[in-house]
Every structure is written in structure tokens, then in C-alpha cells.
Scaffold this active site. Structure first.
Site, PDB file in Angstrom:
ATOM      1  CE  LYS A  13      -2.213  -0.955   3.862  1.00 43.01           C
ATOM      2  NZ  LYS A  13      -1.667  -2.252   4.294  1.00 43.01           N
ATOM      3  NE  ARG A  87      -4.064  -1.158   9.804  1.00 43.26           N
ATOM      4  CZ  ARG A  87      -2.943  -0.545   9.480  1.00 43.26           C
ATOM      5  NH1 ARG A  87      -2.955   0.578   8.823  1.00 43.26           N
ATOM      6  NH2 ARG A  87      -1.784  -1.050   9.825  1.00 43.26           N
ATOM      7  NE  ARG A 121       8.111  -3.469   5.410  1.00 42.70           N
ATOM      8  CZ  ARG A 121       6.855  -3.007   5.484  1.00 42.70           C
ATOM      9  NH1 ARG A 121       6.275  -2.505   4.411  1.00 42.70           N
ATOM     10  NH2 ARG A 121       6.185  -3.074   6.606  1.00 42.70           N
ATOM     11  NE  ARG A 154       7.236  -1.106   9.782  1.00 42.36           N
ATOM     12  CZ  ARG A 154       6.094  -0.880   9.126  1.00 42.36           C
ATOM     13  NH1 ARG A 154       6.120  -0.245   7.967  1.00 42.36           N
ATOM     14  NH2 ARG A 154       4.947  -1.265   9.614  1.00 42.36           N
ATOM     15  NE  ARG A 165       2.258  -4.984  10.881  1.00 37.17           N
ATOM     16  CZ  ARG A 165       3.176  -4.749   9.953  1.00 37.17           C
ATOM     17  NH1 ARG A 165       4.329  -5.394   9.975  1.00 37.17           N
ATOM     18  NH2 ARG A 165       2.946  -3.887   9.007  1.00 37.17           N
TER      19      ARG A 165
HETATM   20  P1  AMP Z   1       1.209   0.486   8.831  1.00 35.47           P
HETATM   21  O1  AMP Z   1       2.503   1.168   8.523  1.00 35.47           O
HETATM   22  O2  AMP Z   1       0.033   1.082   8.105  1.00 35.47           O
HETATM   23  O3  AMP Z   1       1.294  -1.016   8.682  1.00 35.47           O
HETATM   24  O4  AMP Z   1       0.903   0.770  10.374  1.00 35.47           O
HETATM   25  C1  AMP Z   1       1.799   0.332  11.389  1.00 35.47           C
HETATM   26  C2  AMP Z   1       1.074   0.251  12.714  1.00 35.47           C
HETATM   27  O5  AMP Z   1       0.548   1.537  13.070  1.00 35.47           O
HETATM   28  C3  AMP Z   1      -0.136  -0.675  12.734  1.00 35.47           C
HETATM   29  O6  AMP Z   1       0.227  -2.035  12.962  1.00 35.47           O
HETATM   30  C4  AMP Z   1      -0.922  -0.092  13.911  1.00 35.47           C
HETATM   31  O7  AMP Z   1      -0.336  -0.430  15.142  1.00 35.47           O
HETATM   32  C5  AMP Z   1      -0.714   1.409  13.706  1.00 35.47           C
HETATM   33  N1  AMP Z   1      -1.748   2.009  12.833  1.00 35.47           N
HETATM   34  C6  AMP Z   1      -1.557   2.609  11.616  1.00 35.47           C
HETATM   35  N2  AMP Z   1      -2.711   3.054  11.090  1.00 35.47           N
HETATM   36  C7  AMP Z   1      -3.675   2.720  11.987  1.00 35.47           C
HETATM   37  C8  AMP Z   1      -5.088   2.880  12.031  1.00 35.47           C
HETATM   38  N3  AMP Z   1      -5.773   3.458  11.014  1.00 35.47           N
HETATM   39  N4  AMP Z   1      -5.755   2.418  13.128  1.00 35.47           N
HETATM   40  C9  AMP Z   1      -5.102   1.852  14.159  1.00 35.47           C
HETATM   41  N5  AMP Z   1      -3.783   1.647  14.178  1.00 35.47           N
HETATM   42  C10 AMP Z   1      -3.052   2.075  13.119  1.00 35.47           C
END
Ligand code: AMP
Length: 213
Positions: A13, A87, A121, A154, A165
Site C-alpha cells: 500500500k 482499519r 523488508r 522494522r 498483524r
Molecule cells: P502500517 O505502517 O500502516 O502497517 O501501520 C503500522 C502500525 O501503526 C499498525 O500495525 C498499527 O499499530 C498502527 N496504525 C496505523 N494506522 C492505523 C489505524 N488506522 N488504526 C489503528 N492503528 C493504526
């Protein structure tokens, strides 16, 4: 035009949203905003660090506030691509009160391929460049090609956290596929190909919508 990119963690994404940003779109990644805050150690960062590191969702009220603030900082007449938000259904409803979502691009890929991709990654902690030790390795022994910093994994890209996740994704986020399908906003994209192949499909869809508008 405002679009949401939906799909499991690690499906690409962010990578695709960055490609749209290179074409002038405003890219909003809630994950990037949270990671920046955690890095800085600010109030938001301290509140969310545990959730992010464990691969759990940050509480809705916090993340909706983060998005609201971000939307106030940008020119809302621009094209916006949302990556990582919403989410869950509650966030999708909150979003409806903030901006009009024109389309939702659903990037599809199965879990085993996601695990393979995410464990490979690596990111540059200084400039944010993203690598993959199998498909996009750095040219010089785990150093960033752009700024020379040592690459890191990460914390939430470890296999145990990735599985967590994915579990959270299937429970909380996957119902949004049906939610947006019912609203007539969903467009499916096969995300198993290369970055360019996936982006070509996205560009085609956007061009098609622009013609119909
Ligand atoms: P991402 O980089 O989008 O995979 O986000 C990394 C982490 O940030 C996720 O595993 C959540 O812990 C948190 N996070 C990001 N966006 C959201 C969201 N819209 N709602 C809740 N947690 C979020």
C-alpha cells in the site's frame, strides 16, 4: 479525487501510494505519522508505541484525531491517497464525516506471500527508503543506496509480529472489503505482481475514473 488503499499489511500500500505521490497526490500514511512520533518520543508517540510494536491497532479515538489534524494541514482540494486508514468499520464511518471517499483500491494477496515479503523488508532509518533483501537488495552490503545509513528491520516486521498483524487485519480490517463493495466504491487489484505491474493497474483505474467524471 480521494482514494483509500486497502489491503493486508505488507501488500505494498505504502509503495503504491508513494508512486501516486510522485504524480502529485497527497499521501497520508497513518503508520508513517505514528512511527515519526514514536521516533521523536512526543506525547502521541509515547501513547501509541506499545500498540505499534505489538502489531495491534491504536485506539480509534487517537487515530481519528491524528487523521483530523493531518487533514487540517493539507490542501483538501488536492488528490488524496489514504494508506493505512481506515482499519475498521468505525474508522470508515468517522472518515465519512471528514472527506468524501471516491474510490477504494483493494490490493489482494495471500498471507504466505505477505509473510515472505515482510520478513525480507528492510528500511533506512534516516531517509525512509524501503528495500527487500530478495527482490530489491541494496547495492552495498545492507547500507542505504541513497544516504549510506545501515538498514534496519522494522520491529513489527518480525515473523511473530507479522502473524499478529495479519490476524488483526483479518478480524478488524478485512470486513471493510465487503463494506466498500456494498457502497459500490471497491475496485480489486491483483497485488501479487511486481511494483510496476501493480502500479499499471492502479493508473489504468484512475485514468478510467477521470474520464467518467
Ligand atoms: P502500517 O505502517 O500502516 O502497517 O501501520 C503500522 C502500525 O501503526 C499498525 O500495525 C498499527 O499499530 C498502527 N496504525 C496505523 N494506522 C492505523 C489505524 N488506522 N488504526 C489503528 N492503528 C493504526
Amino acid at each position: 479525487m480521494n482514494i483509500v488503499i486497502l489491503g493486508p499489511p505488507g501488500v505494498g500500500k505504502g509503495t503504491q501510494a508513494v508512486r501516486l505521490a510522485q504524480m502529485g497526490w497527497i499521501h497520508i500514511s497513518t503508520g508513517d505519522i505514528l512511527r515519526e512520533s514514536i521516533e521523536k518520543g512526543d506525547t502521541l508517540g509515547n501513547k501509541v508505541a506499545q500498540y505499534v510494536h505489538r502489531g495491534e491497532l491504536v485506539p480509534n479515538h487517537l487515530i481519528v484525531e491524528v487523521l483530523k489534524q493531518k487533514l487540517q494541514e493539507i490542501d483538501c482540494n488536492s488528490n488524496i491517497v489514504l494508506d493505512g486508514f481506515p482499519r475498521n468499520v468505525e474508522q470508515a464511518r468517522a472518515l465519512e464525516g471528514l472527506i468524501k471517499v471516491d474510490k477504494v483500491l483493494y490490493l489482494k494477496c495471500d498471507d504466505e506471500q505477505i509473510i515472505k515479503r515482510l520478513t525480507a523488508r528492510r528500511i533506512c532509518p534516516r531517509c525512509g527508503e524501503v528495500y527487500n533483501i530478495i527482490t530489491k537488495p541494496p547495492s552495498d552490503n545492507m547500507r542505504c543506496d541513497k544516504c549510506g545509513s545501515s538498514l534496519i528491520q522494522r520491529e513489527d516486521d518480525r515473523e511473530d509480529v507479522i502473524r499478529k498483524r495479519l490476524e488483526v487485519y483479518h478480524r478488524e480490517t478485512a470486513p471493510l472489503v465487503e463494506y466498500y463493495r456494498r457502497n459500490g466504491l471497491l475496485e480489486e487489484i491483483d497485488a501479487t505482481g511486481t511494483i510496476d505491474e501493480v502500479f499499471d493497474q492502479i493508473r489504468e483505474k484512475i485514468e478510467e475514473w477521470a474520464k467518467r467524471k
